[in-house]
Motif scaffolding. Structure first.
Motif, PDB file in Angstrom:
ATOM      1  N   ASN A  22       0.853  -0.945  -0.192  1.00 22.91           N
ATOM      2  CA  ASN A  22       0.582   0.018  -0.065  1.00 22.91           C
ATOM      3  C   ASN A  22       1.252   1.251   0.221  1.00 22.91           C
ATOM      4  OD1 ASN A  22      -2.921  -1.187   0.683  1.00 22.91           O
ATOM      5  ND2 ASN A  22      -1.473  -2.444   2.141  1.00 22.91           N
ATOM      6  N   TYR A  23       0.236   2.131  -1.027  1.00 24.55           N
ATOM      7  CA  TYR A  23       1.551   3.498  -1.051  1.00 24.55           C
ATOM      8  C   TYR A  23       0.409   4.196  -2.342  1.00 24.55           C
ATOM      9  CZ  TYR A  23       6.134   5.641  -0.632  1.00 24.55           C
ATOM     10  OH  TYR A  23       6.373   6.875   0.845  1.00 24.55           O
ATOM     11  N   THR A  24       1.081   5.371  -1.961  1.00 24.25           N
ATOM     12  CA  THR A  24       0.406   6.171  -2.166  1.00 24.25           C
ATOM     13  C   THR A  24       2.190   7.335  -2.941  1.00 24.25           C
ATOM     14  OG1 THR A  24      -1.615   6.628  -1.589  1.00 24.25           O
ATOM     15  CG2 THR A  24      -0.690   8.722  -2.915  1.00 24.25           C
ATOM     16  N   PHE A  25       1.877   7.237  -4.549  1.00 25.02           N
ATOM     17  CA  PHE A  25       2.890   8.162  -5.069  1.00 25.02           C
ATOM     18  C   PHE A  25       1.978   9.571  -5.745  1.00 25.02           C
ATOM     19  CE2 PHE A  25       4.234   3.645  -5.619  1.00 25.02           C
ATOM     20  CZ  PHE A  25       5.676   3.690  -5.294  1.00 25.02           C
ATOM     21  N   THR A  26       3.118  10.868  -5.504  1.00 26.12           N
ATOM     22  CA  THR A  26       3.275  12.141  -5.354  1.00 26.12           C
ATOM     23  C   THR A  26       3.762  12.320  -6.918  1.00 26.12           C
ATOM     24  OG1 THR A  26       4.216  12.682  -4.419  1.00 26.12           O
ATOM     25  CG2 THR A  26       1.198  12.601  -4.151  1.00 26.12           C
ATOM     26  N   GLY A  27       3.411  13.158  -7.617  1.00 31.82           N
ATOM     27  CA  GLY A  27       4.260  14.170  -8.678  1.00 31.82           C
ATOM     28  C   GLY A  27       5.338  15.045  -8.181  1.00 31.82           C
ATOM     29  N   GLY A  28       6.659  15.134  -8.756  1.00 25.36           N
ATOM     30  CA  GLY A  28       7.613  15.833  -8.328  1.00 25.36           C
ATOM     31  C   GLY A  28       8.594  15.592  -7.444  1.00 25.36           C
ATOM     32  N   ARG A  29       8.636  14.020  -7.410  1.00 20.06           N
ATOM     33  CA  ARG A  29       8.926  13.447  -6.492  1.00 20.06           C
ATOM     34  C   ARG A  29      10.390  11.874  -6.579  1.00 20.06           C
ATOM     35  NH1 ARG A  29       8.711  15.444  -1.474  1.00 20.06           N
ATOM     36  NH2 ARG A  29       9.355  13.987  -0.539  1.00 20.06           N
ATOM     37  N   ILE A  30      12.072  11.923  -6.053  1.00 17.38           N
ATOM     38  CA  ILE A  30      12.243  10.766  -5.969  1.00 17.38           C
ATOM     39  C   ILE A  30      11.772   9.410  -5.181  1.00 17.38           C
ATOM     40  CG2 ILE A  30      14.117   9.710  -6.661  1.00 17.38           C
ATOM     41  CD1 ILE A  30      14.701  12.750  -8.014  1.00 17.38           C
ATOM     42  N   TYR A  31      11.655   8.735  -5.688  1.00 19.80           N
ATOM     43  CA  TYR A  31      11.715   7.778  -4.503  1.00 19.80           C
ATOM     44  C   TYR A  31      12.412   6.581  -4.493  1.00 19.80           C
ATOM     45  CZ  TYR A  31       6.674   9.549  -3.836  1.00 19.80           C
ATOM     46  OH  TYR A  31       5.718  10.943  -3.858  1.00 19.80           O
ATOM     47  N   GLY A  32      13.209   5.904  -4.063  1.00 22.64           N
ATOM     48  CA  GLY A  32      13.799   4.811  -4.007  1.00 22.64           C
ATOM     49  C   GLY A  32      14.036   3.786  -3.335  1.00 22.64           C
ATOM     50  N   LEU A  33      13.310   3.025  -3.825  1.00 27.11           N
ATOM     51  CA  LEU A  33      13.127   1.370  -3.788  1.00 27.11           C
ATOM     52  C   LEU A  33      14.915   1.374  -3.141  1.00 27.11           C
ATOM     53  CD1 LEU A  33      11.257  -0.057  -6.640  1.00 27.11           C
ATOM     54  CD2 LEU A  33      10.018   1.011  -3.549  1.00 27.11           C
ATOM     55  N   ILE A 168      24.115  11.097 -14.524  1.00 31.89           N
ATOM     56  CA  ILE A 168      23.113  10.964 -14.018  1.00 31.89           C
ATOM     57  C   ILE A 168      22.501  10.904 -13.010  1.00 31.89           C
ATOM     58  CG2 ILE A 168      21.915   8.255 -13.936  1.00 31.89           C
ATOM     59  CD1 ILE A 168      23.676   9.030 -16.360  1.00 31.89           C
ATOM     60  N   ARG A 169      23.048  11.022 -12.064  1.00 36.47           N
ATOM     61  CA  ARG A 169      22.442  11.953 -10.520  1.00 36.47           C
ATOM     62  C   ARG A 169      21.363  13.156 -11.166  1.00 36.47           C
ATOM     63  NH1 ARG A 169      26.991  11.635  -6.312  1.00 36.47           N
ATOM     64  NH2 ARG A 169      26.634   9.331  -5.501  1.00 36.47           N
ATOM     65  N   ALA A 170      22.681  13.784 -12.061  1.00 35.51           N
ATOM     66  CA  ALA A 170      22.172  15.270 -11.906  1.00 35.51           C
ATOM     67  C   ALA A 170      21.020  15.435 -13.255  1.00 35.51           C
ATOM     68  CB  ALA A 170      22.635  16.049 -12.204  1.00 35.51           C
ATOM     69  N   ILE A 171      20.623  14.479 -13.912  1.00 34.74           N
ATOM     70  CA  ILE A 171      19.386  14.324 -14.215  1.00 34.74           C
ATOM     71  C   ILE A 171      18.896  14.212 -14.489  1.00 34.74           C
ATOM     72  CG2 ILE A 171      19.091  12.914 -16.759  1.00 34.74           C
ATOM     73  CD1 ILE A 171      21.845  12.849 -17.580  1.00 34.74           C
ATOM     74  N   ILE A 172      18.011  12.852 -13.450  1.00 27.88           N
ATOM     75  CA  ILE A 172      17.316  12.229 -12.500  1.00 27.88           C
ATOM     76  C   ILE A 172      16.342  13.848 -11.640  1.00 27.88           C
ATOM     77  CG2 ILE A 172      16.594  10.551 -10.392  1.00 27.88           C
ATOM     78  CD1 ILE A 172      18.702   8.497 -12.266  1.00 27.88           C
ATOM     79  N   ARG A 173      17.603  13.986 -10.990  1.00 31.20           N
ATOM     80  CA  ARG A 173      17.132  15.006 -10.306  1.00 31.20           C
ATOM     81  C   ARG A 173      16.651  16.465 -10.377  1.00 31.20           C
ATOM     82  NH1 ARG A 173      15.752  14.099  -5.560  1.00 31.20           N
ATOM     83  NH2 ARG A 173      15.622  16.453  -5.119  1.00 31.20           N
ATOM     84  N   GLY A 174      17.323  16.690 -11.771  1.00 32.74           N
ATOM     85  CA  GLY A 174      16.357  17.482 -12.958  1.00 32.74           C
ATOM     86  C   GLY A 174      15.130  17.173 -13.406  1.00 32.74           C
ATOM     87  N   LEU A 175      14.962  16.149 -13.784  1.00 37.99           N
ATOM     88  CA  LEU A 175      13.610  15.527 -13.973  1.00 37.99           C
ATOM     89  C   LEU A 175      12.808  15.111 -13.114  1.00 37.99           C
ATOM     90  CD1 LEU A 175      14.741  12.340 -16.081  1.00 37.99           C
ATOM     91  CD2 LEU A 175      14.061  14.118 -16.791  1.00 37.99           C
ATOM     92  N   SER A 176      12.881  15.504 -11.835  1.00 29.65           N
ATOM     93  CA  SER A 176      11.887  15.709 -10.596  1.00 29.65           C
ATOM     94  C   SER A 176      11.129  17.180 -10.693  1.00 29.65           C
ATOM     95  CB  SER A 176      12.350  14.586  -9.240  1.00 29.65           C
ATOM     96  OG  SER A 176      13.842  15.851  -8.651  1.00 29.65           O
ATOM     97  N   ALA A 177      11.407  18.243 -11.351  1.00 35.51           N
ATOM     98  CA  ALA A 177      11.583  19.452 -10.492  1.00 35.51           C
ATOM     99  C   ALA A 177       9.979  19.516 -11.825  1.00 35.51           C
ATOM    100  CB  ALA A 177      12.415  20.012 -11.404  1.00 35.51           C
ATOM    101  N   GLU A 178       9.266  18.969 -12.610  1.00 34.53           N
ATOM    102  CA  GLU A 178       9.364  19.343 -13.562  1.00 34.53           C
ATOM    103  C   GLU A 178       7.489  17.855 -13.543  1.00 34.53           C
ATOM    104  OE1 GLU A 178      10.588  18.169 -16.960  1.00 34.53           O
ATOM    105  OE2 GLU A 178      12.004  19.638 -16.991  1.00 34.53           O
ATOM    106  N   ASN A 179       7.103  17.795 -12.182  1.00 34.51           N
ATOM    107  CA  ASN A 179       5.775  17.284 -11.718  1.00 34.51           C
ATOM    108  C   ASN A 179       5.595  15.954 -11.651  1.00 34.51           C
ATOM    109  OD1 ASN A 179       3.872  17.084  -9.397  1.00 34.51           O
ATOM    110  ND2 ASN A 179       2.348  17.669 -11.644  1.00 34.51           N
ATOM    111  N   ARG A 180       7.019  15.133 -11.972  1.00 38.02           N
ATOM    112  CA  ARG A 180       7.174  13.405 -12.814  1.00 38.02           C
ATOM    113  C   ARG A 180       7.064  12.734 -11.427  1.00 38.02           C
ATOM    114  NH1 ARG A 180      10.742  16.255 -16.590  1.00 38.02           N
ATOM    115  NH2 ARG A 180       9.613  15.614 -18.529  1.00 38.02           N
ATOM    116  N   ILE A 181       6.761  11.367 -11.374  1.00 36.42           N
ATOM    117  CA  ILE A 181       6.918  10.360 -10.856  1.00 36.42           C
ATOM    118  C   ILE A 181       8.018   9.157 -10.799  1.00 36.42           C
ATOM    119  CG2 ILE A 181       5.962   8.458  -9.585  1.00 36.42           C
ATOM    120  CD1 ILE A 181       3.135   9.751  -9.653  1.00 36.42           C
ATOM    121  N   ILE A 182       8.644   9.501  -9.993  1.00 35.78           N
ATOM    122  CA  ILE A 182      10.402   8.975 -10.357  1.00 35.78           C
ATOM    123  C   ILE A 182      10.776   8.102  -9.777  1.00 35.78           C
ATOM    124  CG2 ILE A 182      13.039   8.785 -11.420  1.00 35.78           C
ATOM    125  CD1 ILE A 182      12.742  11.901 -11.639  1.00 35.78           C
TER     126      ILE A 182
END
Length: 215
Positions: A22-33, A168-182
């Motif tokens: 059970n989990y809810t993911f919201t945009g603009g954040r990076i989730y680490g499994l 790659i870290r910088a790319i991933i961090r930059g993508l999270s700023a656009e309301n995506r779920i990563i």
């Protein structure tokens, strides 16, 4: 964007591989499994990508149930397990072939994402001659091409050299700023400490702990 996972369970050949997720993911954040190999990280990502469906429970993406209302997420990019491309095509040719399946991706976007991950769009080298690191970079380029709303990355820094890891870290961090779920799966705790806004710890197919990183 929001993804709600409710009472998710996956059974394969009588074995429960995911249980009571059970989990809810919201945009603009990076989730680490986080967790050891075999804990269920990749299986959860495969379910969220629509590659397989739950045995029980639901995955609701923007109020549509995966496997019922939609077969796949409407906007998703993924790097799950080993990236697979055509051996006799260049990186650019491989991405252009994939772009043909997406209405919002043109040749300029293919060139842009290749440059973004540190690959030369004009390189004539065929995929079978790519190093492991180059293959991984091409897989990341395919996952972010077209700016999908949901990005699933399984061990994205695998086989990447030290300098490349920073890129790659910088790319991933930059993508999270656009309301995506990563969502990033990684067994390296220190990497998740650096990259993720929220860490989800898994063991034996279950979520055992959630923590939020201070930014």
């Amino acid at each position: 964007m929001k993804i709600e996972i409710t009472n998710l369970k996956k059974v394969i050949k009588g074995a429960t591989v995911l249980d009571d997720i059970n989990y809810t993911f919201t945009g603009g954040r990076i989730y680490g499994l986080c967790g050891k190999n075999g804990c269920g990280k990749t299986m959860l990502m495969r379910l969220m990508a629509g590659l397989i469906y739950p045995s029980f429970g639901t995955i609701r993406i923007k109020d549509k149930i995966l496997g019922k209302d939609i077969s796949f997420p409407e906007s998703v990019g993924m790097l799950i397990e080993n990236p697979s491309f055509l051996n006799d095509y260049t990186g650019k040719q491989n991405l252009e072939m994939l772009a043909g399946l997406q209405k919002n991706v043109d040749k300029a976007e293919v060139r842009r994402v290749l440059e973004q991950v540190g690959l030369d769009p004009d390189d004539k080298k065929k995929f079978y001659k790519y190093s492991l690191g180059m293959r991984q970079r091409l897989g990341i380029a395919a996952a972010i091409m077209g700016s999908p709303e949901l990005i699933l990355l399984d061990e994205p820094i695998n086989a990447i050299d030290a300098d490349g890891v920073q890129e790659i870290r910088a790319i991933i961090r930059g993508l999270s700023a656009e309301n995506r779920i990563i969502i990033v799966a990684c067994h390296d705790k220190s990497e998740m400490d650096y990259l993720a806004d929220e860490k989800i710890y898994m063991s034996e197919g279950r979520i055992i702990k959630e923590t939020e990183n201070d930014r």
